[in-house]
Enzyme design. Sequence first.
Site, PDB file in Angstrom:
ATOM      1  N   HIS A 151      21.423   1.110   7.743  1.00  0.00           N
ATOM      2  CA  HIS A 151      22.773   1.584   8.064  1.00  0.00           C
ATOM      3  C   HIS A 151      23.678   0.451   8.558  1.00  0.00           C
ATOM      4  O   HIS A 151      24.896   0.597   8.531  1.00  0.00           O
ATOM      5  CB  HIS A 151      22.710   2.636   9.168  1.00  0.00           C
ATOM      6  CG  HIS A 151      22.643   4.060   8.684  1.00  0.00           C
ATOM      7  ND1 HIS A 151      23.452   4.556   7.687  1.00  0.00           N
ATOM      8  CD2 HIS A 151      21.870   5.105   9.089  1.00  0.00           C
ATOM      9  CE1 HIS A 151      23.173   5.855   7.512  1.00  0.00           C
ATOM     10  NE2 HIS A 151      22.225   6.208   8.337  1.00  0.00           N
ATOM     11  N   GLU A 211      17.507   3.359   9.643  1.00  0.00           N
ATOM     12  CA  GLU A 211      18.518   3.036  10.662  1.00  0.00           C
ATOM     13  C   GLU A 211      18.943   1.576  10.540  1.00  0.00           C
ATOM     14  O   GLU A 211      20.118   1.246  10.687  1.00  0.00           O
ATOM     15  CB  GLU A 211      17.994   3.323  12.070  1.00  0.00           C
ATOM     16  CG  GLU A 211      17.487   4.742  12.292  1.00  0.00           C
ATOM     17  CD  GLU A 211      18.428   5.844  11.846  1.00  0.00           C
ATOM     18  OE1 GLU A 211      19.651   5.621  11.833  1.00  0.00           O
ATOM     19  OE2 GLU A 211      17.938   6.932  11.470  1.00  0.00           O
TER      20      GLU A 211
HETATM   21  N1  B3K Z   1      23.222   9.133  11.593  1.00  0.00           N
HETATM   22  C1  B3K Z   1      22.219   9.778  12.388  1.00  0.00           C
HETATM   23  C2  B3K Z   1      22.316  11.254  12.428  1.00  0.00           C
HETATM   24  C3  B3K Z   1      23.255  11.766  13.424  1.00  0.00           C
HETATM   25  C4  B3K Z   1      23.164  13.259  13.520  1.00  0.00           C
HETATM   26  C5  B3K Z   1      24.202  13.803  14.423  1.00  0.00           C
HETATM   27  N2  B3K Z   1      24.070  15.228  14.635  1.00  0.00           N
HETATM   28  C6  B3K Z   1      20.835   9.399  11.953  1.00  0.00           C
HETATM   29  C7  B3K Z   1      20.720   8.971  10.549  1.00  0.00           C
HETATM   30  O1  B3K Z   1      20.915   9.706   9.620  1.00  0.00           O
HETATM   31  O2  B3K Z   1      20.460   7.834  10.337  1.00  0.00           O
HETATM   32 ZN    ZN Z   2      21.213   7.999   8.291  1.00  0.00          ZN
END
Ligand code: B3K
Ligand code: ZN
Length: 885
Positions: A306, A303
């Site tokens: 990201h 996370e």
């Molecule tokens: N981006 C989010 C996942 C969201 C899922 C939505 N149904 C977590 C991740 O992959 O980092």
């Molecule tokens: Zn992700």
Amino acid sequence: MSQSIKSVQPIKLADYQAPGYTTLRTDLNFDIQDGTTTVINTMHLVRQSSDADSIRFDGENIELVRVSVDGRVLSGNQYQQDDVSLRVFGLDAAHDIEIITRIKPEENTALAGLYKSSHMYCTQCEAEGFRTITYFQDRPDVLAKFSTTITADAHRFPTLLSNGNLVSTQILEGGRKSVTWEDPFPKPSYLFALVAGNLDMIEDTFTTMSGREVTLQIFSEAHNINQCGYAMDVLKRSMAWDEARFGREYDLDIFMIVAVEDFNMGAMENKGLNIFNTSCVLASPDTATDAAYQRVEAVVAHEYFHNWSGNRVTCRDWFQLSLKEGFTVFRDAEFSSDMNSRAVKRIEDVSFLRSVQFAEDAGPLAHAVRPQSYLEISNFYTTTIYEKGAEVVRMYQTILGNSKFRAACDLYFSRHDGSAVTTDDFAAVMAEVGELDLSQFKLWYEQAGTPHLQITEHFDDGELMLEIQQSCPATPQQEDKQAFHMPVALGLLDAQGESLSLYDLMVDAPAGTQLTDQGSTLVVSLREAQCTIKISHCEEKPIVSFLRGFSAPVKVSYPRPDSELSFLAKHDQDGFVRWDALCSLWVKYFEGVKLEHVDLVQTITDLASQALSMEGNVDAQLLAAQMLVVPDENYLFEQLAHFEVDALLDAREVVLNKLAQQDIWRPLYDKYRTAGEYSPNAQGMADRALANIAFAYEARRLDGSALVDFVTSHYRGADNLTDRRAALNVICRHPAYDREAGEKLMGDFFDKWRNEALVIDLWFSLQAQSPRTTVNEMQRLEALPQFDQNNPNRARSLYSVFGMLNHRRFHAMDGSGYSYLADAIGQIDPKNPQLAARLATPLSRWQRYDSSRQELMRERLHRLSQLPDLSKDLFEIVSKSLGNL
Ligand code: B3K
Ligand code: ZN
């Protein structure tokens, strides 16, 4: 099935259109009252394309109170509203539009948008949750600057959080409090977050490479706060690693994580305010196994990463999801490899890919890394988008080499910072920096299915010839496939197991082929359906170490003597190849092939003896731990050409029992049973892994009071959940375990940890996966007051675990296991469609099984398809599983 579902039209990549207007700024104002939250959303919009004069906002399940344009309230005939949108017409170049809506977070059981978990309010907006909060251009190519004001009861909700920096706090009359957050970085609405609760917090700081001090805060409910320290440690390591490895520095002054008990997935990368499932953030020796610690490490890092791969550079549309997810999984895998054992991380990832992603790729839900269409985007957060997507990024790195790959990532981040882009943009920087034509490589994004390599080997007169033929099976809507461009890494071993230097040999291979690892590995650039590699001047026939590091996500058929596989398992320099060679032998064994000159029980026993003297060599210990276990059922289901569930489970039991008869396990157990204090570092994990493998084998050969004493002493002597779990697992599964003694220990454990939700999840899951747990037993567990179908972690601890791991009962020939899961899915769907759709995965894999089971599974899917008011999520999964969509 309802009429409305049947008429839902798929969203298609080919229909993508840039928006006519964009939202540059939004000021959100949340007034949180019991039962109803009022949202005032003031947007500044500007025209993007000259012929646009109307705008479409997305919005679902919200009550519209008022719309104003530049201060003028619109009357009902000046806008158009339906179940999913609001349109405003007659617009000029720029406007301020204010929309007031009311929502009911307390009634939101879908856990998307703004909802209540325990005593707190929180959000989950990816992919399309924001549209259930307010009307908005809820699409990732609209990047706006957000400010968020939250007003709530000051006593019950003292913690009020949103993205960016806190700019004001006010105590209001009537015991209310109001705060305003301002996020300076434009972002798509899926990255919006809000939290309101009464939370405890731990705080730390991180000084970035340019010398800025960033405040780090982790919030949770008071009873969990003492389990947040490990996540903080991981966060700081992730920040340092991303600077060192990718040159990525954090950008805001504050980074927050909030732990939430009710969450549909692992975690969410909202800008500056990550929201986490408690299972991916909390860890303490008593409440988290080593696997759970590793998951916290991977998810916190993922996370955080990201922030660049996803937030600063985001996706143009949801077809590009793998652009951020595949890349970020690759980044977190690299982080975990650097923190622990690189070879073992690779083995774990390949094992997961083969068991789960290959199954998806071979079934009715197969889709490309960049799909062409979808009904419900929530269904596309799949192992293909994530894990196969990460393999695609890994292949770029292998093809370009590490330093060019890094330069290409730098270019990607600088060129596209602040914008919403596509996988083509990612491929373009790789091609540009690598000075390569990657047009064929891009087929990895377009073609679904797992490619297959067929290898033929000839050796004659000092010349080794390897012929590689590639093919890819048909997948739904994709009959014919073109050849992929992929890197195939291989090496050669001499009779002593030493790697040969390829500098000394003459290699004839396709253009683009390179040598790495000081000349010991050849990375063949495979582009054609068929290619031949010739290596001449060999003194003797070398042994080929094939697909080192699993350099491409493919299946391989390589007919060769068993003795060569056994040789590779002992000697190759590449940990993945060693493990893979042993797995190939196991696959042959379970296919019923009589192995020549190889005795697998002896091989494992020898490995276990070697493991006795590996103390302190973490990588060797961790690799041995991987190789001492017999491949699990899901892995074998995917690798075996034919199998019958019960016969395979029986055969696996037989060989495990044979292995257990060896005298090596007690010494191995005694050697690695840790005496020192628990530590979640790699050395501690390696010791526990070996000790617990030995423990499980040893327990297998015991019965009566010897068994109870052995297991009880392991349990009582444990200072951590990993060891306790190993003991409880034997109690749940061992056919000879004294029933009363087992129930007593399970009961003690339950009583002791009844207030630790994640530990109780484990207690449920150990039972759900045991072949001794029948459907009747499952129903008894479900009826316990601690079971809560609305909590996704708890629901998964019974239903997913049963469907994915309790093969004996889930696949019972009377269909009772299938009915049990299907009934649960039917109950959950009206409340939480995303969870229901996800739980249906085991049924969607029906093609792997024998015809009687296929029929039973399809019948349950069909029954689900007939439910009234099926959600779009479940409708898509069930219909595609049945081949109806
Ligand atoms: N981006 C989010 C996942 C969201 C899922 C939505 N149904 C977590 C991740 O992959 O980092
Ligand atoms: Zn992700």
